[in-house]
Design a protein around this motif. Structure first.
Motif, PDB file in Angstrom:
ATOM      1  N   ILE A  34      47.727  38.825  42.693  1.00 24.28           N
ATOM      2  CA  ILE A  34      47.743  39.437  41.356  1.00 24.28           C
ATOM      3  C   ILE A  34      47.575  38.379  40.274  1.00 24.28           C
ATOM      4  O   ILE A  34      46.747  38.530  39.369  1.00 24.28           O
ATOM      5  CB  ILE A  34      49.043  40.243  41.148  1.00 24.28           C
ATOM      6  N   THR A  90      44.036  36.809  40.347  1.00 25.11           N
ATOM      7  CA  THR A  90      43.041  37.767  39.879  1.00 25.11           C
ATOM      8  C   THR A  90      43.112  37.956  38.376  1.00 25.11           C
ATOM      9  O   THR A  90      42.083  37.997  37.701  1.00 25.11           O
ATOM     10  CB  THR A  90      43.223  39.128  40.585  1.00 25.11           C
ATOM     11  N   LEU A  91      44.305  38.063  37.822  1.00 27.47           N
ATOM     12  CA  LEU A  91      44.439  38.246  36.379  1.00 27.47           C
ATOM     13  C   LEU A  91      43.945  37.026  35.604  1.00 27.47           C
ATOM     14  O   LEU A  91      43.409  37.158  34.509  1.00 27.47           O
ATOM     15  CB  LEU A  91      45.892  38.551  36.010  1.00 27.47           C
ATOM     16  N   THR A 123      40.220  44.265  33.714  1.00 28.37           N
ATOM     17  CA  THR A 123      41.340  44.784  32.938  1.00 28.37           C
ATOM     18  C   THR A 123      42.628  44.535  33.721  1.00 28.37           C
ATOM     19  O   THR A 123      42.584  44.335  34.934  1.00 28.37           O
ATOM     20  CB  THR A 123      41.180  46.291  32.683  1.00 28.37           C
ATOM     21  N   PRO A 124      43.774  44.556  33.053  1.00 31.68           N
ATOM     22  CA  PRO A 124      45.029  44.339  33.770  1.00 31.68           C
ATOM     23  C   PRO A 124      45.255  45.325  34.925  1.00 31.68           C
ATOM     24  O   PRO A 124      45.731  44.935  35.995  1.00 31.68           O
ATOM     25  CB  PRO A 124      46.095  44.496  32.690  1.00 31.68           C
ATOM     26  N   LYS A 125      44.897  46.600  34.719  1.00 25.12           N
ATOM     27  CA  LYS A 125      45.060  47.585  35.803  1.00 25.12           C
ATOM     28  C   LYS A 125      44.206  47.212  37.008  1.00 25.12           C
ATOM     29  O   LYS A 125      44.676  47.240  38.138  1.00 25.12           O
ATOM     30  CB  LYS A 125      44.659  48.979  35.320  1.00 25.12           C
ATOM     31  N   GLY A 135      43.058  44.266  37.638  1.00 25.39           N
ATOM     32  CA  GLY A 135      43.554  42.984  38.149  1.00 25.39           C
ATOM     33  C   GLY A 135      44.698  43.159  39.127  1.00 25.39           C
ATOM     34  O   GLY A 135      44.749  42.497  40.163  1.00 25.39           O
ATOM     35  N   VAL A 136      45.612  44.045  38.799  1.00 18.85           N
ATOM     36  CA  VAL A 136      46.742  44.301  39.698  1.00 18.85           C
ATOM     37  C   VAL A 136      46.243  44.919  41.007  1.00 18.85           C
ATOM     38  O   VAL A 136      46.632  44.488  42.094  1.00 18.85           O
ATOM     39  CB  VAL A 136      47.798  45.203  39.017  1.00 18.85           C
ATOM     40  N   GLY A 192      44.243  42.329  42.895  1.00 18.98           N
ATOM     41  CA  GLY A 192      45.178  41.295  43.351  1.00 18.98           C
ATOM     42  C   GLY A 192      45.984  41.737  44.556  1.00 18.98           C
ATOM     43  O   GLY A 192      46.203  40.962  45.495  1.00 18.98           O
TER      44      GLY A 192
END
Length: 82
Positions: A39, A42-43, A49-51, A53-54, A57
């Motif tokens: 996570i 990837t971020l 976007t954060p979503k 990315g999570v 990740g």
């Protein structure tokens, strides 16, 4: 967005997780560390976007922990055969 060559992150996550285990992390926590690293990397590294990315990740972290355990099992089975 995530590119196919970003899959190279998987062995990186597996390697960093292995370093944590060498310095004393119990093996049962290694998948959690791999997911966390996936996570974070990837971020920071992938332009998503954060979503996304999570989600990516988590997939990379799970892939890295499966990559490590699959390789480990293969090596152990090979050693038993020889």
């Amino acid at each position: 967005m995530f590119e196919i060559y970003d899959v190279a992150i998987i062995p990186l996550i597996a390697g960093i997780t292995e370093i944590f285990k060498k310095i004393g992390l119990p093996a049962k926590y290694s998948p959690i560390v791999a997911i966390f690293l996936g996570i974070i990397i990837t971020l920071v590294y992938v332009d998503v976007t954060p979503k996304e990315g999570v989600l990516v990740g988590i997939m990379l972290g799970l892939s890295a922990s499966g990559f490590y355990s699959g390789t480990k099992n293969l090596v152990e089975k090979r050693s038993k055969i020889e």
